[in-house]
Scaffold this active site. Structure first.
Site, PDB file in Angstrom:
ATOM      1  N   HIS A  65      -7.061   2.052   4.289  1.00  0.00           N
ATOM      2  CA  HIS A  65      -7.821   2.381   3.077  1.00  0.00           C
ATOM      3  C   HIS A  65      -7.908   3.894   2.884  1.00  0.00           C
ATOM      4  O   HIS A  65      -7.828   4.392   1.746  1.00  0.00           O
ATOM      5  CB  HIS A  65      -9.230   1.793   3.154  1.00  0.00           C
ATOM      6  CG  HIS A  65      -9.268   0.311   2.982  1.00  0.00           C
ATOM      7  ND1 HIS A  65      -8.654  -0.332   1.923  1.00  0.00           N
ATOM      8  CD2 HIS A  65      -9.864  -0.668   3.713  1.00  0.00           C
ATOM      9  CE1 HIS A  65      -8.858  -1.639   2.019  1.00  0.00           C
ATOM     10  NE2 HIS A  65      -9.584  -1.863   3.097  1.00  0.00           N
ATOM     11  N   HIS A  71      -6.530  -1.102   9.923  1.00  0.00           N
ATOM     12  CA  HIS A  71      -6.729  -1.599   8.556  1.00  0.00           C
ATOM     13  C   HIS A  71      -7.619  -0.657   7.759  1.00  0.00           C
ATOM     14  O   HIS A  71      -7.308  -0.304   6.614  1.00  0.00           O
ATOM     15  CB  HIS A  71      -7.349  -2.996   8.598  1.00  0.00           C
ATOM     16  CG  HIS A  71      -7.759  -3.516   7.249  1.00  0.00           C
ATOM     17  ND1 HIS A  71      -6.906  -4.214   6.420  1.00  0.00           N
ATOM     18  CD2 HIS A  71      -8.934  -3.429   6.579  1.00  0.00           C
ATOM     19  CE1 HIS A  71      -7.530  -4.536   5.308  1.00  0.00           C
ATOM     20  NE2 HIS A  71      -8.773  -4.068   5.371  1.00  0.00           N
ATOM     21  N   GLU A  72      -8.734  -0.240   8.360  1.00  0.00           N
ATOM     22  CA  GLU A  72      -9.636   0.668   7.660  1.00  0.00           C
ATOM     23  C   GLU A  72      -8.974   2.019   7.433  1.00  0.00           C
ATOM     24  O   GLU A  72      -9.205   2.662   6.403  1.00  0.00           O
ATOM     25  CB  GLU A  72     -10.940   0.833   8.449  1.00  0.00           C
ATOM     26  CG  GLU A  72     -11.746  -0.455   8.608  1.00  0.00           C
ATOM     27  CD  GLU A  72     -12.023  -1.162   7.292  1.00  0.00           C
ATOM     28  OE1 GLU A  72     -12.139  -0.476   6.243  1.00  0.00           O
ATOM     29  OE2 GLU A  72     -12.121  -2.399   7.292  1.00  0.00           O
ATOM     30  N   HIS A 105      -6.507   6.079  -0.255  1.00  0.00           N
ATOM     31  CA  HIS A 105      -7.290   7.091  -0.971  1.00  0.00           C
ATOM     32  C   HIS A 105      -6.538   8.411  -1.026  1.00  0.00           C
ATOM     33  O   HIS A 105      -6.515   9.091  -2.060  1.00  0.00           O
ATOM     34  CB  HIS A 105      -8.638   7.268  -0.257  1.00  0.00           C
ATOM     35  CG  HIS A 105      -9.604   8.123  -1.023  1.00  0.00           C
ATOM     36  ND1 HIS A 105     -10.640   8.780  -0.423  1.00  0.00           N
ATOM     37  CD2 HIS A 105      -9.694   8.429  -2.345  1.00  0.00           C
ATOM     38  CE1 HIS A 105     -11.334   9.446  -1.330  1.00  0.00           C
ATOM     39  NE2 HIS A 105     -10.781   9.249  -2.500  1.00  0.00           N
TER      40      HIS A 105
END
Length: 232
Positions: free
Chosen positions: A106, A102-103, A110
């Protein structure tokens, strides 16, 4: 009389939202604790999964680091650091893999310049001020019967609300990217993937709950301000 209204709106709007928030927090912890006991068949740690997915997406300028705590995982777009908590970094559990992916989602957002993430990042300074100073200024304005102060407080708080709302598609999209990546690269088997989904879905509810609490508090202050103007 103002405090009577405050109590009524607090009970009707804020208390239910707080209860939902507590339920969401309880659910994410119980779900995470359940699946932190189940290892993934590839025996990959959260950090290894994060690094693998970053490289698989052509991202080589993001560092995977360790941060203290449990469920304190986050991605810092300014420093390009993907920080995994003690409960994720070296764990081979299905829960840890889901959180790490999940991270990483991100970081991928980006990298591809995902619009909502860029907008959320730009709102961070205003949202921090708005969430802290907004309600305080609005309440102070209500006490002093100063409309200008009420309006400033509500405007600042509204910026924080916008941040909460934009956070929702950002988080849901990161989870979607995580599950898709774990499946495409065969990191998790089918049953493990379903378990990871449960962990991420539970985590997503906490963001929804946080938004509900913020909106409930904003509506409460908005209604109090309306009552004040009607009495003036």
């Amino acid at each position: 009389m103002g405090f009577l209204y405050m109590d009524q709106y607090y009970l009707v709007l804020v208390v239910p939202a707080l209860i939902i928030s507590m339920i969401a927090s309880f659910r994410v912890r119980t779900t995470f604790n359940k699946y932190r006991e189940i290892g993934n068949s590839k025996n990959m740690t959260g950090a290894e999964v994060a690094r693998y997915l970053l490289q698989s997406n052509g991202i080589y300028d993001v560092q995977v680091t360790r941060v203290k705590g449990e469920l304190t995982d986050h991605y810092d777009p300014r420093k390009k650091e993907l920080r995994l908590s003690d409960s994720t970094y070296s764990s081979v559990s299905v829960a840890a893999v889901g959180v790490a992916a999940h991270e990483t989602g991100h970081a991928i957002q980006h990298s591809v310049k995902y619009g909502p993430l860029a907008l959320r990042s730009s709102l961070v300074p205003v949202a921090n001020i708005g969430s802290q100073a907004g309600p305080t200024l609005a309440i102070l304005g209500l006490i002093l019967s100063w409309s200008v102060l009420i309006n400033i407080g509500l405007l600042l708080f509204a910026a924080a609300i916008l941040f909460y709302l934009i956070t929702l598609p950002v988080e849901f999209n990161a989870s979607s990217r995580a599950i898709e990546s774990l499946d495409r690269h065969n990191i998790l088997m089918k049953d493990e993937l379903q378990s990871a989904k449960k962990v991420l879905n539970a985590a997503a509810l906490t963001y929804v709950a946080s938004a509900l609490v913020a909106i409930a508090n904003f509506l409460r202050l908005l209604l109090l301000a309306g009552n004040r103007r009607n009495r003036d």
